[in-house]
Write a protein that holds these residues in place. Structure first.
Motif, PDB file in Angstrom:
ATOM      1  N   ARG A 437       0.980  -1.343   0.096  1.00  0.00           N
ATOM      2  CA  ARG A 437       0.173  -0.043   0.188  1.00  0.00           C
ATOM      3  C   ARG A 437       0.947   1.707  -0.092  1.00  0.00           C
ATOM      4  O   ARG A 437       0.495   2.496  -0.179  1.00  0.00           O
ATOM      5  N   SER A 738     -19.887  -6.531   0.259  1.00  0.00           N
ATOM      6  CA  SER A 738     -19.117  -6.731   1.365  1.00  0.00           C
ATOM      7  C   SER A 738     -16.964  -6.916   0.355  1.00  0.00           C
ATOM      8  O   SER A 738     -16.054  -6.406   1.305  1.00  0.00           O
ATOM      9  N   ARG A 741     -16.146  -4.078  -1.407  1.00  0.00           N
ATOM     10  CA  ARG A 741     -15.852  -3.356  -0.423  1.00  0.00           C
ATOM     11  C   ARG A 741     -13.817  -3.122  -0.164  1.00  0.00           C
ATOM     12  O   ARG A 741     -13.682  -2.430   0.316  1.00  0.00           O
ATOM     13  N   MET A 742     -14.264  -4.402   0.876  1.00  0.00           N
ATOM     14  CA  MET A 742     -12.720  -5.194   1.335  1.00  0.00           C
ATOM     15  C   MET A 742     -11.967  -4.369  -0.366  1.00  0.00           C
ATOM     16  O   MET A 742     -10.651  -4.267   0.579  1.00  0.00           O
ATOM     17  N   ALA A 745     -10.764  -1.101  -0.692  1.00  0.00           N
ATOM     18  CA  ALA A 745      -9.975  -0.120   0.221  1.00  0.00           C
ATOM     19  C   ALA A 745      -8.773  -0.264   0.224  1.00  0.00           C
ATOM     20  O   ALA A 745      -8.352   0.612   0.511  1.00  0.00           O
ATOM     21  N   GLU A 746      -8.196  -1.306  -0.493  1.00  0.00           N
ATOM     22  CA  GLU A 746      -6.452  -0.890  -1.077  1.00  0.00           C
ATOM     23  C   GLU A 746      -6.347   0.381  -2.121  1.00  0.00           C
ATOM     24  O   GLU A 746      -5.844   0.731  -1.357  1.00  0.00           O
ATOM     25  N   TYR A 748      -9.043   3.040  -1.909  1.00  0.00           N
ATOM     26  CA  TYR A 748      -8.830   3.939  -0.897  1.00  0.00           C
ATOM     27  C   TYR A 748      -7.713   4.348   0.125  1.00  0.00           C
ATOM     28  O   TYR A 748      -7.899   4.901   0.177  1.00  0.00           O
ATOM     29  N   TRP A 749      -7.789   3.257   0.378  1.00  0.00           N
ATOM     30  CA  TRP A 749      -5.919   3.221   1.858  1.00  0.00           C
ATOM     31  C   TRP A 749      -4.452   3.992   0.406  1.00  0.00           C
ATOM     32  O   TRP A 749      -4.324   5.669   1.220  1.00  0.00           O
TER      33      TRP A 749
END
Lengths: 820, 243
Positions: A437, A738, A741-742, A745-746, A748-749
């Motif tokens: 990340r 979900s 979304r997970m 999240a990569e 998003y981060w």
């Protein structure tokens, strides 16, 4: 003969080696590195030409520009007065020699053939100072600079070739210029550059006693330091000199000089030329360096990530080969061949791109810096040793590092490799994920910086292109006219006006020393405010004919134009720009006010009109308060060149050559040159900003592309690595939403971290670039928001594709096959 | 959902995998009813369709044709989100490969089904997790990561995860396949004990040794059920061994 399919194994053919090495290296890595290193190579070649390549003089570090400045007034150039030159050339132990140069030009006759040439009035000592040996003959002799000395001339290489056919017999020949006959004593080499743009010929500047008392600060002075002397030591001495010379002045003049912040100092020639040629905006080089650094960084991070992605597969391949009997040496050979092939491909690709980029940048920068008048640049921008060394060196360093990393991570016993790839089983997968990340966020950060800065620069260009000009450039042409020294502007204009009226298609004609956007000629002056404390103001001051305002359609805010009688009778009347009128008199209704612009002993001038603001350059000069127009006959100013401005009927624009010939024919002895449409002149002036915008846009797009690629690769890799986990979560009841979304999240981060840092850095850089931006407030909301939206949509789109693929996974197979 | 009828009812279930060139009939006309409290083992050679059947029963795959009801409710036409919801509430999985998430602790792994159920407070979730882990003998390993456990321990955790949501049925796919014989035996005894307490189990295995724990064995061949028979009571206690 057995034919091996694997590189590095003994029986392989070399062609097979290369092909398989290329296949085993990701073409994406080669392409990205070649693109990034090639473009950054071109960029650093530009920087090398500007910053690191020594100027074409012997011991160039000893050369300095001496400058007298009035910072509080706004006079911040690189000029001195002859008065200061006279004192400095023999009064300091720190200067070995010094010389001045001023531009000159006009028609000159060689073997009866008329040429229009541009050169310089140079003190003979200038040649000794620059110390470039002549190609033929010798420099101007010291005697030629004294009153009554010989009329000598040194030719520039190009003019020697064109006017004298490059013949050595040119030495001793004579040509006529300004009513005098000059004898050619030398020819300088092609690379010789004398600060001022004219490079056709140099004739001596004769320093008469009157001239040596001249305090006007408008001559370029180059000095060579004595051996072992630093500019700092010279500046300490110059500070003392300043104090001594002020002490010798009258109290009123001393007070004035103190008020204006008078300084005299030396600046290294290289640094001074950078400021001169970059329009006082060396921050542009910083921008280029930043861009040159960011792109390879993005590519390197991408390559490392891709290498990490591939290392697990490579480890499996290694294990299989080991199982089939490959020795450690075989594997090493395979890696070596792959590394060499990758290196070769990256070097080749980057050099080709760098060569192309250098040509592109050279063209772009030359046209951007020199504007409509073709002048020589002292900086050499070309694809050469530096570009090759940079390309090979960086490629060697980066490819070797990446390949070593690949080898390291592919090793089964590698501790770090285990940490990154098998960390899940040890409970440290979070650290590995953090690492990936972090790389992703770094890419987003750099792309954000490039895109946001690029957009702000683009917005600045839009502002520049849409700025109010204050005059009408359509169907207007201008031509620079150079008059013999014995002809005054007013006389020339009186002579030529009847002829101009009969030129085909000419509707209006005017004469002025300056024309907006013509950077070759400028006239600045310090004038005194009429009210106490009588501050000095730095203004543009120029003489114009009555028709100037009508021809350019500059609107009057108050008052009127000069009258015919005022023009004829040497009346001391002026027309001010609205901004200057407000500054001098507190109102634009300044008509009827009078003041002594050039000091208490100068004639009192009466304001007869106030005109609107005129844009003189692509971006406004912050140190210039306004504009003061004077009639051609205003006492005290003598110009030997000017610009004729013609307003033509649209059809006449096709007959510019004919108009130029007619103009010269109407006033024999006058050279009319650089005939150009005002719209073309404006476009040429904007070229620098267009060029910057183009370069930044190209690099921002490349960065965006690399980031899309990087984020996609990273998200895809993460999704791939976590497929098993997604399968397990699906089995225990996680909904598709979900899971998406997970996976998102990569993205998003990376987005959150990269964007927040990137926006901060971009705003900081925008602040640094304020000097080169036009009409951009501290925070340019539309451009900044657009930049953020571009990055957000790019990262989310790049993340979305691999995330979408998750839904198509075969969960049963994954759950059957193994642990997460 | 109907709580008193069969847990699972399958009629005419067919699964066909199609590629551009090949059409593979993985299951053909499967008829199967599983009542509450049953312990069924599906056996058959590799490729007979055992795992496909289990995947369809677990709503990880959709049938090509046929009817499928879980506690009386038809599920073959549910969308992905609805299937996820039914899976979460009615089905517990135990896999051969354990399939624990490596960077979650034992406690977090077991908690997952309850997290996806959505409405259970964290404290209640943790209580349930601890209870079920105690039940499988792993209550002392709450903070451990899967990598720090033996295979048998990991499978116990996986069983706890399958149980924690109190599903209607446990689906187990070769749960002893990755374990040594001792650990495998222990896991089977745990499953048997759960069955004794009333759990409904459907287990896929190719090992007849472990089939002895079941009360009903169905045999599959080429995608069809070729035999569906109750096992004898004594076979459970006599400890039949592999021939």
């Amino acid at each position: 003969m057995p034919h091996s399919l694997h590189p590095g194994e003994p029986s392989s053919h070399s062609g097979s080696h290369i092909w398989h090495a290329l296949r085993s290296t990701s073409p994406a890595i080669i392409m990205m590195l070649a693109l990034a290193l090639g473009t950054s190579g071109a960029m650093f070649t530009v920087l090398d030409g500007f910053l690191w390549r020594p100027l074409p003089y012997p011991h160039p570090r000893q050369l300095v520009l001496i400058r007298e400045r009035l910072p509080r007034v706004g006079l911040m150039g690189h000029e001195v007065s002859f008065h200061a030159y006279a004192a400095l050339r023999k009064g300091t132990p720190f200067i070995r020699s010094g010389g001045t140069i001023d531009m000159t030009g006009g028609p000159l006759t060689v073997h009866g053939v008329r040429h229009v040439a541009f050169g310089g009035f140079a003190t003979p000592s200038l040649f000794r100072t620059l110390a470039v040996p002549p190609l033929l003959g010798h420099w101007l002799s010291p005697a030629s600079g004294r009153p009554g000395g010989p009329e000598e001339a040194v030719l520039g290489y190009g003019f020697w070739k064109s006017a004298f056919a490059g013949s050595p017999a040119a030495i001793g020949e004579r040509f006529r210029f300004n009513g005098k006959r000059f004898r050619v004593v030398g020819v300088m080499p092609r690379s010789f550059f004398t600060i001022y743009p004219g490079a056709d010929f140099w004739i001596p500047r004769v320093l008469t006693p009157a001239r040596l008392r001249d305090h006007n600060i408008n001559h370029m002075m180059v000095a060579r330091l004595s051996p072992g002397t630093s500019p700092r030591e010279l500046n300490v001495w110059l500070e003392g000199y300043r104090n001594r010379s002020l002490a010798a002045e009258s109290p009123a003049q001393r007070l004035r000089a103190e008020q204006d912040g008078f300084t005299i100092d030396a600046e290294p020639l290289h640094k001074g030329l950078l400021k001169i040629f970059l329009g006082g905006k060396p921050v542009l080089l910083f921008l280029l360096a930043l861009i040159g650094l960011l792109l390879p960084l993005i590519a390197i991070v991408n390559s490392i990530n891709l290498t990490l992605v591939r290392s697990r597969r490579r480890a499996t391949h290694f294990a299989v080969r080991r199982a089939l009997g490959a020795t450690g040496m075989n594997l090493f050979q395979a890696m070596l061949v792959e590394s060499l092939v990758t290196l070769g491909a990256v070097i080749l690709g980057s050099l080709v791109i760098s060569d192309f980029g250098c040509s592109l940048f050279r063209t772009l920068i030359s046209s951007a810096l020199t504007g409509p008048v073709s002048v020589a640049l002292p900086f050499t921008i070309r694809f050469g040793e530096f570009s090759v060394i940079y390309g090979i060196g960086t490629a060697l360093l980066i490819v070797t590092t990446i390949q070593l990393m690949a080898l390291f991570f592919s090793g089964r016993e590698s501790r770090l490799g285990t940490l990154v790839h098998e960390a899940g089983e040890r409970g440290t997968a979070r650290a590995a994920r953090f690492m990936r990340r972090g790389f992703g966020a770094f890419q987003v950060l750099m792309a954000t910086v490039l895109v946001m800065v690029g957009l702000v620069i683009f917005q600045s260009l839009i502002n520049i292109l849409n700025r109010p000009l204050g005059f009408d450039p359509r169907n207007r042409v201008e031509t620079m006219v150079i008059m013999p020294h014995h002809i005054s502007m007013a006389h020339f204009w009186t002579e030529i006006t009847p002829a101009l009226q009969h030129l085909p298609g000419v509707r209006h004609a005017a004469l002025g020393f300056m024309v907006p956007f013509n950077n070759l000629m400028s006239s600045h002056s310090t004038i005194r405010s009429p009210t106490p404390p009588h501050e000095s103001l730095y203004v543009r001051a120029e003489k114009v004919s009555r028709a100037y305002f009508r021809t350019l359609r500059i609107p009057f805010v108050a008052g009127r134009n000069f009258t015919r009688a005022e023009e004829r009778d040497r009346a001391t009347v002026v027309i001010l720009s609205a901004r200057l009128a407000r500054r001098l008199f507190g109102t634009v209704e300044a008509v009827g006010h009078s003041f002594r612009p050039f000091g208490p002993r100068s004639p009192r001038a009466t304001v007869v009109g106030v005109v609107g603001k005129v844009s003189w350059r692509a971006t406004p000069a912050t140190n210039i308060v306004g504009m003061m127009y004077m009639p051609l006959t205003y006492p005290g100013y003598k110009f030997v060149a000017g610009n004729v401005i013609l307003r033509l009927s649209p059809g006449a624009l096709n007959h510019l050559r004919m108009i130029q010939r007619a103009l010269e024919g109407a006033a024999p002895g006058v050279a009319a040159t650089h005939l150009i449409r005002l719209e073309t002149l404006i476009r040429a002036s904007d070229r620098l900003f267009l060029g910057i915008t183009e370069i930044t846009s190209v690099f921002a797009l490349v960065a965006l592309f690399l980031t899309i690629f990087g984020v996609y690769a990273l998200t895809a890799q993460t999704s791939l690595n976590r497929r098993q986990e997604y399968a397990i979560r699906t089995a225990v009841g996680a909904s598709p939403t979900s899971l998406n979304r997970m996976a998102f999240a990569e993205g998003y981060w990376m987005l959150a971290l990269g964007l927040s840092l990137g926006v901060t850095l971009a705003l900081f850089l925008t602040h640094l670039l304020e000097g080169v931006l036009y009409g951009i407030p501290g925070l340019d909301w539309p451009a900044d928001v657009l930049g953020i939206l571009i990055i957000v949509s790019t990262v989310l789109t790049a993340s979305w594709v691999p995330v979408r693929n998750i839904a198509q996974a075969d969960w049963s197979h994954l759950l059957k096959s193994g642990a997460a | 959902m109907n709580a008193t009828g069969p847990v699972i009812e399958v009629k005419g279930l067919t699964k066909v995998y199609r590629t551009e060139e090949v059409e593979t009939h993985a299951l053909t006309g499967i008829e199967l009813t599983i009542d509450p409290g049953e312990y069924i083992v599906a056996m058959g050679p590799s490729g007979c369709g055992k795992t496909t059947l289990l995947s369809i029963l677990g709503l990880l795959e959709t049938p090509t044709a046929g009817e499928y009801r879980i506690t009386g409710t038809p599920v073959e036409t549910l969308n992905a989100a609805e299937r996820a919801r039914v899976r979460n509430r009615h089905i517990g999985f135990v896999f051969q490969a354990f399939n624990l998430i490596g960077d979650l602790t034992v406690e977090e792994n077991v908690e997952l089904p309850l997290v996806y159920r959505g409405s259970i407070p964290r404290a209640e979730r943790r209580d349930k997790v601890r209870t079920v882990l105690e039940e499988v003998g792993m209550g002392h390993r709450l903070r451990h990561y899967p990598g720090q456990l033996s295979g048998g321990q990991q499978q116990r955790v996986a069983i706890a995860r399958a149980l924690v949501g109190e599903p209607s049925i446990l689906l187990a796919d070769e749960p002893t396949g990755n374990l040594d014989s001792k650990s495998g035996e222990a896991v089977m005894e745990l499953l048997a004990a759960l069955h004794e307490k009333g759990a409904t189990l459907f287990m896929v295995t190719h090992d007849p040794h472990y089939a002895r724990f079941a009360r009903r064995i169905i045999r599959l061949m080429d995608g069809q059920i070729v035999d569906d028979a109750e096992t004898q009571e004594e076979s459970f206690s006599s400890g039949l061994t592999h021939p």
